[in-house]
Write a protein that holds these residues in place. Sequence first.
Motif, PDB file in Angstrom:
ATOM      1  N   VAL A 124       0.857  -1.190   0.000  1.00  0.00           N
ATOM      2  CA  VAL A 124       0.000   0.000   0.000  1.00  0.00           C
ATOM      3  C   VAL A 124       0.893   1.241   0.000  1.00  0.00           C
ATOM      4  CG1 VAL A 124      -1.753   1.313   1.246  1.00  0.00           C
ATOM      5  CG2 VAL A 124      -1.812  -1.193   1.250  1.00  0.00           C
ATOM      6  N   PRO A 125       0.814   2.113  -1.015  1.00  0.00           N
ATOM      7  CA  PRO A 125       1.662   3.310  -1.058  1.00  0.00           C
ATOM      8  C   PRO A 125       1.335   4.264   0.092  1.00  0.00           C
ATOM      9  CG  PRO A 125       0.640   2.892  -3.187  1.00  0.00           C
ATOM     10  CD  PRO A 125      -0.044   2.004  -2.201  1.00  0.00           C
ATOM     11  N   ARG A 126       2.345   4.969   0.558  1.00  0.00           N
ATOM     12  CA  ARG A 126       2.140   6.018   1.558  1.00  0.00           C
ATOM     13  C   ARG A 126       2.993   7.217   1.177  1.00  0.00           C
ATOM     14  NH1 ARG A 126       6.312   6.535   5.184  1.00  0.00           N
ATOM     15  NH2 ARG A 126       7.858   4.835   5.161  1.00  0.00           N
ATOM     16  N   VAL A 127       2.528   8.383   1.528  1.00  0.00           N
ATOM     17  CA  VAL A 127       3.228   9.625   1.194  1.00  0.00           C
ATOM     18  C   VAL A 127       3.878  10.196   2.443  1.00  0.00           C
ATOM     19  CG1 VAL A 127       2.999  11.965   0.288  1.00  0.00           C
ATOM     20  CG2 VAL A 127       1.614  10.121  -0.667  1.00  0.00           C
ATOM     21  N   GLU A 128       5.145  10.522   2.358  1.00  0.00           N
ATOM     22  CA  GLU A 128       5.877  11.156   3.452  1.00  0.00           C
ATOM     23  C   GLU A 128       6.391  12.510   2.974  1.00  0.00           C
ATOM     24  OE1 GLU A 128       9.649  10.294   6.488  1.00  0.00           O
ATOM     25  OE2 GLU A 128       9.460   9.170   4.618  1.00  0.00           O
ATOM     26  N   MET A 129       5.851  13.597   3.535  1.00  0.00           N
ATOM     27  CA  MET A 129       6.267  14.940   3.123  1.00  0.00           C
ATOM     28  C   MET A 129       7.406  15.421   4.015  1.00  0.00           C
ATOM     29  SD  MET A 129       4.332  15.331   0.581  1.00  0.00           S
ATOM     30  CE  MET A 129       4.855  17.007   0.162  1.00  0.00           C
ATOM     31  N   ALA A 130       8.362  16.103   3.399  1.00  0.00           N
ATOM     32  CA  ALA A 130       9.493  16.648   4.150  1.00  0.00           C
ATOM     33  C   ALA A 130       9.029  17.834   4.982  1.00  0.00           C
ATOM     34  CB  ALA A 130      10.604  17.068   3.200  1.00  0.00           C
ATOM     35  N   SER A 131       9.736  18.110   6.060  1.00  0.00           N
ATOM     36  CA  SER A 131       9.405  19.246   6.918  1.00  0.00           C
ATOM     37  C   SER A 131      10.630  20.138   7.070  1.00  0.00           C
ATOM     38  CB  SER A 131       8.931  18.766   8.301  1.00  0.00           C
ATOM     39  OG  SER A 131       9.936  17.985   8.922  1.00  0.00           O
ATOM     40  N   ASN A 132      10.371  21.408   7.417  1.00  0.00           N
ATOM     41  CA  ASN A 132      11.440  22.378   7.661  1.00  0.00           C
ATOM     42  C   ASN A 132      12.394  22.506   6.481  1.00  0.00           C
ATOM     43  OD1 ASN A 132      10.483  22.856  10.307  1.00  0.00           O
ATOM     44  ND2 ASN A 132      11.595  21.057  11.061  1.00  0.00           N
ATOM     45  N   ILE A 133      11.830  22.594   5.281  1.00  0.00           N
ATOM     46  CA  ILE A 133      12.650  22.801   4.093  1.00  0.00           C
ATOM     47  C   ILE A 133      12.234  24.101   3.419  1.00  0.00           C
ATOM     48  CG2 ILE A 133      13.053  20.344   3.670  1.00  0.00           C
ATOM     49  CD1 ILE A 133      10.862  20.498   1.512  1.00  0.00           C
ATOM     50  N   LYS A 134      13.128  24.673   2.650  1.00  0.00           N
ATOM     51  CA  LYS A 134      12.822  25.874   1.881  1.00  0.00           C
ATOM     52  C   LYS A 134      12.457  25.465   0.471  1.00  0.00           C
ATOM     53  CE  LYS A 134      15.670  29.170   4.459  1.00  0.00           C
ATOM     54  NZ  LYS A 134      16.747  30.202   4.372  1.00  0.00           N
ATOM     55  N   PHE A 135      11.255  25.879   0.053  1.00  0.00           N
ATOM     56  CA  PHE A 135      10.787  25.543  -1.286  1.00  0.00           C
ATOM     57  C   PHE A 135      11.691  26.211  -2.313  1.00  0.00           C
ATOM     58  CE2 PHE A 135       8.286  25.928  -5.080  1.00  0.00           C
ATOM     59  CZ  PHE A 135       7.585  24.729  -5.137  1.00  0.00           C
ATOM     60  N   GLY A 136      12.153  25.439  -3.280  1.00  0.00           N
ATOM     61  CA  GLY A 136      13.014  25.981  -4.322  1.00  0.00           C
ATOM     62  C   GLY A 136      13.255  24.949  -5.389  1.00  0.00           C
ATOM     63  N   ASP A 137      13.853  25.357  -6.481  1.00  0.00           N
ATOM     64  CA  ASP A 137      14.086  24.464  -7.608  1.00  0.00           C
ATOM     65  C   ASP A 137      14.988  23.302  -7.191  1.00  0.00           C
ATOM     66  OD1 ASP A 137      13.756  23.879 -10.427  1.00  0.00           O
ATOM     67  OD2 ASP A 137      15.903  24.291 -10.603  1.00  0.00           O
ATOM     68  N   GLY A 138      14.546  22.076  -7.477  1.00  0.00           N
ATOM     69  CA  GLY A 138      15.332  20.895  -7.177  1.00  0.00           C
ATOM     70  C   GLY A 138      15.156  20.333  -5.784  1.00  0.00           C
ATOM     71  N   VAL A 139      14.382  20.988  -4.937  1.00  0.00           N
ATOM     72  CA  VAL A 139      14.178  20.523  -3.568  1.00  0.00           C
ATOM     73  C   VAL A 139      13.214  19.335  -3.565  1.00  0.00           C
ATOM     74  CG1 VAL A 139      13.225  21.133  -1.309  1.00  0.00           C
ATOM     75  CG2 VAL A 139      14.650  22.762  -2.549  1.00  0.00           C
ATOM     76  N   VAL A 140      13.572  18.289  -2.810  1.00  0.00           N
ATOM     77  CA  VAL A 140      12.691  17.140  -2.661  1.00  0.00           C
ATOM     78  C   VAL A 140      11.656  17.468  -1.583  1.00  0.00           C
ATOM     79  CG1 VAL A 140      12.528  14.708  -2.053  1.00  0.00           C
ATOM     80  CG2 VAL A 140      14.487  15.526  -3.375  1.00  0.00           C
ATOM     81  N   LEU A 141      10.406  17.578  -1.995  1.00  0.00           N
ATOM     82  CA  LEU A 141       9.334  17.972  -1.086  1.00  0.00           C
ATOM     83  C   LEU A 141       8.773  16.794  -0.298  1.00  0.00           C
ATOM     84  CD1 LEU A 141       7.383  20.306  -3.531  1.00  0.00           C
ATOM     85  CD2 LEU A 141       9.135  20.959  -1.875  1.00  0.00           C
TER      86      LEU A 141
END
Length: 301
Positions: free
Chosen positions: A209-226
């Motif tokens: 069963v797929p699950r989504v894990e979102m990153a925290s405390n990151i700055k949105f920008g080009d190439g960033v893994v969200l």
Amino acid sequence: MLEDATEEDAQPPYAEPIRLIGGINFTTWPDLKWSRGNSHLALLQSKFAEWHSSAPVSVDGVLREDLLGIDLVARVPRGIPKHEWSLDLGDALHNLRSAFDAMAWGMAHFNDTEPARPRSVSFPICTEQKQWEKALNDWVGDIRPEFQERLRIMQPFTYMPSGSVSVLSMLHDLDIQDKHRDNLTVSADLQAMDVSGSFQYEDPDTSAVPRVEMASNIKFGDGVVLGTIHTGAPIRMSGQLILRPAMKVQLTYRDTTYDVMPMLQQFVTETRRYLDILLSGLASPNEPAEADWSPMEAVRR
């Protein structure tokens, strides 16, 4: 023989409140400052909407080397003009806050009065009774009692639980905070993303069963893994996965993150209401009571 006065007759007659009208018996500066703040906020909103509609911001799904997931990678080829937006926001906050200082200055100088301590005149925002008592001692106690009462009912300590966030206290703090740093962040709303059909399991009989894990405390920008879609078993991509996310401008205040656009609308609506009451006075006994003051209810994270 005189009849006994009724209790109603014994009450003093209601005195009409003093109406402060810019350009007639009062300074126009509070309205001008509020209008300028409103203009800056409208400009910020239009700039963000223009950027969001014209910048090809996307989130690409990139298959991980171990074939056990898909990384969600931000693509922002044109960059994000956060510094420009922060300047517009700072100008807006400063003008809205200054509108209340202009109101205090006008009250202190009403009918050509010269305040005893002009350098002390500023609009008080008191979260505690003792702060209000200091404001009374500094200058508020010298103005007309009617104006004192108008200022008093605006104070957060009279209507907000201790530690709560009010519109005026937040506006004041953000105006000060703006002098020191860029305080905006940008994020992508991926809560409603649909990745169905974007990949297939190598073993069609897998029960993963797929699950989504979102990153925290990151700055949105080009190439960033969200974030990452963890599939739980090896997969292959069915095609190129490109998401067009809804973008949000956010601001953190007292460890709470607010979405800026609805926050700005609340600032505009509430500060206008507060200024109108300061100018026109309290409702008469025969009119409905004024609505309760608002806490900061803009969308939070």
